[in-house]
Design a protein around this motif. Sequence first.
Motif, PDB file in Angstrom:
ATOM      1  N   SER A 138      -6.999  -3.332  -9.691  1.00  0.00           N
ATOM      2  CA  SER A 138      -6.281  -3.074  -8.437  1.00  0.00           C
ATOM      3  C   SER A 138      -4.852  -2.671  -8.781  1.00  0.00           C
ATOM      4  O   SER A 138      -4.051  -3.512  -9.187  1.00  0.00           O
ATOM      5  CB  SER A 138      -6.296  -4.324  -7.554  1.00  0.00           C
ATOM      6  N   ASN A 139      -4.568  -1.379  -8.617  1.00  0.00           N
ATOM      7  CA  ASN A 139      -3.276  -0.832  -9.032  1.00  0.00           C
ATOM      8  C   ASN A 139      -3.057   0.488  -8.293  1.00  0.00           C
ATOM      9  O   ASN A 139      -3.721   0.745  -7.281  1.00  0.00           O
ATOM     10  CB  ASN A 139      -3.244  -0.667 -10.551  1.00  0.00           C
ATOM     11  N   TYR A 140      -2.179   1.324  -8.779  1.00  0.00           N
ATOM     12  CA  TYR A 140      -1.922   2.594  -8.087  1.00  0.00           C
ATOM     13  C   TYR A 140      -3.069   3.590  -8.242  1.00  0.00           C
ATOM     14  O   TYR A 140      -3.134   4.575  -7.504  1.00  0.00           O
ATOM     15  CB  TYR A 140      -0.622   3.227  -8.592  1.00  0.00           C
ATOM     16  N   CYS A 141      -3.980   3.378  -9.184  1.00  0.00           N
ATOM     17  CA  CYS A 141      -5.128   4.267  -9.369  1.00  0.00           C
ATOM     18  C   CYS A 141      -6.408   3.696  -8.785  1.00  0.00           C
ATOM     19  O   CYS A 141      -7.248   4.455  -8.263  1.00  0.00           O
ATOM     20  CB  CYS A 141      -5.334   4.555 -10.856  1.00  0.00           C
ATOM     21  N   PHE A 142      -6.605   2.376  -8.880  1.00  0.00           N
ATOM     22  CA  PHE A 142      -7.861   1.759  -8.462  1.00  0.00           C
ATOM     23  C   PHE A 142      -7.660   0.959  -7.182  1.00  0.00           C
ATOM     24  O   PHE A 142      -6.660   0.246  -7.034  1.00  0.00           O
ATOM     25  CB  PHE A 142      -8.395   0.830  -9.555  1.00  0.00           C
ATOM     26  N   GLY A 143      -8.645   1.022  -6.312  1.00  0.00           N
ATOM     27  CA  GLY A 143      -8.586   0.362  -5.024  1.00  0.00           C
ATOM     28  C   GLY A 143      -8.979   1.349  -3.935  1.00  0.00           C
ATOM     29  O   GLY A 143      -9.168   2.544  -4.181  1.00  0.00           O
ATOM     30  N   GLU A 144      -9.122   0.851  -2.724  1.00  0.00           N
ATOM     31  CA  GLU A 144      -9.596   1.685  -1.620  1.00  0.00           C
ATOM     32  C   GLU A 144      -8.719   2.921  -1.433  1.00  0.00           C
ATOM     33  O   GLU A 144      -7.507   2.832  -1.326  1.00  0.00           O
ATOM     34  CB  GLU A 144      -9.616   0.882  -0.327  1.00  0.00           C
ATOM     35  N   GLY A 145      -9.342   4.081  -1.404  1.00  0.00           N
ATOM     36  CA  GLY A 145      -8.628   5.336  -1.273  1.00  0.00           C
ATOM     37  C   GLY A 145      -8.245   5.962  -2.598  1.00  0.00           C
ATOM     38  O   GLY A 145      -7.808   7.110  -2.654  1.00  0.00           O
ATOM     39  N   GLY A 146      -8.405   5.209  -3.705  1.00  0.00           N
ATOM     40  CA  GLY A 146      -8.108   5.733  -5.028  1.00  0.00           C
ATOM     41  C   GLY A 146      -6.637   6.043  -5.220  1.00  0.00           C
ATOM     42  O   GLY A 146      -5.759   5.533  -4.505  1.00  0.00           O
ATOM     43  N   ALA A 147      -6.342   6.908  -6.185  1.00  0.00           N
ATOM     44  CA  ALA A 147      -4.956   7.265  -6.480  1.00  0.00           C
ATOM     45  C   ALA A 147      -4.305   8.006  -5.322  1.00  0.00           C
ATOM     46  O   ALA A 147      -3.087   8.001  -5.176  1.00  0.00           O
ATOM     47  CB  ALA A 147      -4.906   8.125  -7.749  1.00  0.00           C
ATOM     48  N   GLY A 148      -5.116   8.627  -4.474  1.00  0.00           N
ATOM     49  CA  GLY A 148      -4.560   9.402  -3.368  1.00  0.00           C
ATOM     50  C   GLY A 148      -3.938   8.575  -2.265  1.00  0.00           C
ATOM     51  O   GLY A 148      -3.099   9.076  -1.512  1.00  0.00           O
ATOM     52  N   THR A 149      -4.318   7.295  -2.144  1.00  0.00           N
ATOM     53  CA  THR A 149      -3.799   6.479  -1.039  1.00  0.00           C
ATOM     54  C   THR A 149      -2.297   6.271  -1.156  1.00  0.00           C
ATOM     55  O   THR A 149      -1.569   6.370  -0.169  1.00  0.00           O
ATOM     56  CB  THR A 149      -4.504   5.108  -1.010  1.00  0.00           C
ATOM     57  N   TYR A 150      -1.840   5.942  -2.336  1.00  0.00           N
ATOM     58  CA  TYR A 150      -0.414   5.729  -2.549  1.00  0.00           C
ATOM     59  C   TYR A 150       0.137   6.935  -3.302  1.00  0.00           C
ATOM     60  O   TYR A 150       0.379   6.899  -4.503  1.00  0.00           O
ATOM     61  CB  TYR A 150      -0.178   4.410  -3.280  1.00  0.00           C
ATOM     62  N   SER A 151       0.273   8.030  -2.556  1.00  0.00           N
ATOM     63  CA  SER A 151       0.728   9.289  -3.122  1.00  0.00           C
ATOM     64  C   SER A 151       1.488  10.033  -2.044  1.00  0.00           C
ATOM     65  O   SER A 151       1.679   9.543  -0.938  1.00  0.00           O
ATOM     66  CB  SER A 151      -0.463  10.130  -3.606  1.00  0.00           C
ATOM     67  N   ASP A 152       1.889  11.226  -2.368  1.00  0.00           N
ATOM     68  CA  ASP A 152       2.529  12.087  -1.385  1.00  0.00           C
ATOM     69  C   ASP A 152       1.539  12.519  -0.309  1.00  0.00           C
ATOM     70  O   ASP A 152       1.923  12.875   0.800  1.00  0.00           O
ATOM     71  CB  ASP A 152       3.097  13.315  -2.108  1.00  0.00           C
ATOM     72  N   GLY A 153       0.261  12.490  -0.631  1.00  0.00           N
ATOM     73  CA  GLY A 153      -0.756  12.933   0.318  1.00  0.00           C
ATOM     74  C   GLY A 153      -0.794  14.434   0.484  1.00  0.00           C
ATOM     75  O   GLY A 153      -1.086  14.951   1.562  1.00  0.00           O
ATOM     76  N   LYS A 154      -0.519  15.176  -0.612  1.00  0.00           N
ATOM     77  CA  LYS A 154      -0.567  16.635  -0.529  1.00  0.00           C
ATOM     78  C   LYS A 154      -1.990  17.096  -0.240  1.00  0.00           C
ATOM     79  O   LYS A 154      -2.945  16.609  -0.825  1.00  0.00           O
ATOM     80  CB  LYS A 154      -0.097  17.255  -1.848  1.00  0.00           C
ATOM     81  N   LEU A 155      -2.101  18.079   0.647  1.00  0.00           N
ATOM     82  CA  LEU A 155      -3.410  18.562   1.047  1.00  0.00           C
ATOM     83  C   LEU A 155      -3.608  20.031   0.729  1.00  0.00           C
ATOM     84  O   LEU A 155      -4.622  20.613   1.088  1.00  0.00           O
ATOM     85  CB  LEU A 155      -3.612  18.340   2.557  1.00  0.00           C
TER      86      LEU A 155
END
Length: 526
Positions: A138-155
């Motif tokens: 459980s960190n910035y890469c693993f967990g619900e939503g993966g690495a994208g959850t805690y990111s800029d959310g670029k689409l």
Amino acid sequence: MKKELQLTLAPEVAYIPELFKEVALRTAQIPSDKDQVFVRQVKRSIDARGRNVKINVQAEIFVNETPGALLDYEPSYKNVHQSDPIVIVGAGPAGLFAALRAIELGIKPILIERGKDVRARRRDLAAINKEHLVNPDSNYCFGEGGAGTYSDGKLYTRSKKRGDVRRIMEILVAHGATEEILVDAHPHIGTNKLPKLVEDLRETILAFGGEVLFDTRVEDFVLEGNELKGVITQNGDKILGEGVILATGHSARDIFELLQRKQIVIEAKPFALGVRIEHSQNLIDSIQYKCGLDRGPYLPASAYSLVQQTAFNKKQRGVFSFCMCPGGFIVPAATSPGELVVNGMSPSRRDGKFANSGIVVSVELEDLPKYRKFGPLAAMHFQADIEQKAWAMGGKSQVAPAQRMVDFVEQKVSTKLLDTSYQPGLNSVDMNEVLPDFISARLAMAFKSFGQKMKGYYTNDSQLIGVESRTSSPVRIPRDRESFEHVQIKRLYPCGEGAGYAGGIVSAAMDGERCAEKLIEAYVRR
């Protein structure tokens, strides 16, 4: 009556609705006092090439006509509680969208995530930042939503071969993203809004009969001959299905090792490695918008994209910006104790005082002769060794090694570092000692070239923070081009970034949808 317009506007006109409507109606020669007039923007992009920044807007005007919805998405989810199951490993964008697509097709997804749900995950992120404690699950890469959850959310994505970009965007809007992402040329959601959106995606999966299992790490496969029938978790539980979509992300090294132990074909894959560069956002704005140190109230924080070919030991390699985060901050993205990795993110308003971007060097397999003994895991072991060295040179914590940009190029240890957004803190070192020669030499060449392309970019008022090493997966899990099925193991569908077939939220989501479609077509709807 419907009219379409292409307008080039000053920022205050494009971003103030009243002014925009007035100009659009005047351009279309429609009286502003006319009843039943509706004006909307459908596409918007920033043009900062000239002396004055302009906004290009595609608009629609409806007169005496009800406009159609900007959002065409209409969910067709079915109750799949009693349906045949498929197993999806990894609840990042690829896994979540694979699960939603399976439900649309009437199939039950069992979504397995090694990490915690998005809310519980926050405590582990706080522990990394404040106490320098890394939870491997459980960190910035693993967990619900993966690495994208805690990111800029670029689409933004250039990938349009494996699905419908607009469809992905509309599903995100239906689950809480603003309609602005359908309009902006380079849309993003923001790290502050992504967690709630991810929760809503999960709630849809559960509401229609899917299962979502957190704190569930895959440690083995259920193989019958050359067919994958399911997975075995850390608790010894068997989870079976008609097939397995493997969407574990680019940092699941234990999965790559498991595949190799089981003699399932994998391949070493080129990737990129470098550092995060942090400037003040005001400086980047002044370069990009030519606006001095105040961009004004209407323009968003500016971004940049840079690339430079470099030669070292007679080999050409690209150096490029990666995941540029305007108004953002740098975070510790390690997935195991004893390693140091950084990444960038920004909130929806992008209103932070710093701009950061990965500046990374392409790494080819021929650059790693000492790692050939690791076979398909060669690039992964090289990546891990650099991260462990960064951890040691930072002080054996999540304090990151850092150096001012000009000092790095001139190979001087910085006597004083700048303020930073990186919460665990920085330690002044010579980054040339952290990075291999073929990386550091190319970075030094590129920084000077970038300074020619963006006057003011090459400055000691910026600093390198290292290392940025999780740009993409260092391993590819090969699959058939048409069926998406693994080249050796039946019912195994490698998916998303971790398998080497996507690069970002939207492309991973599209890949997840296609993997679900292919698996269901081959083994459930025969």
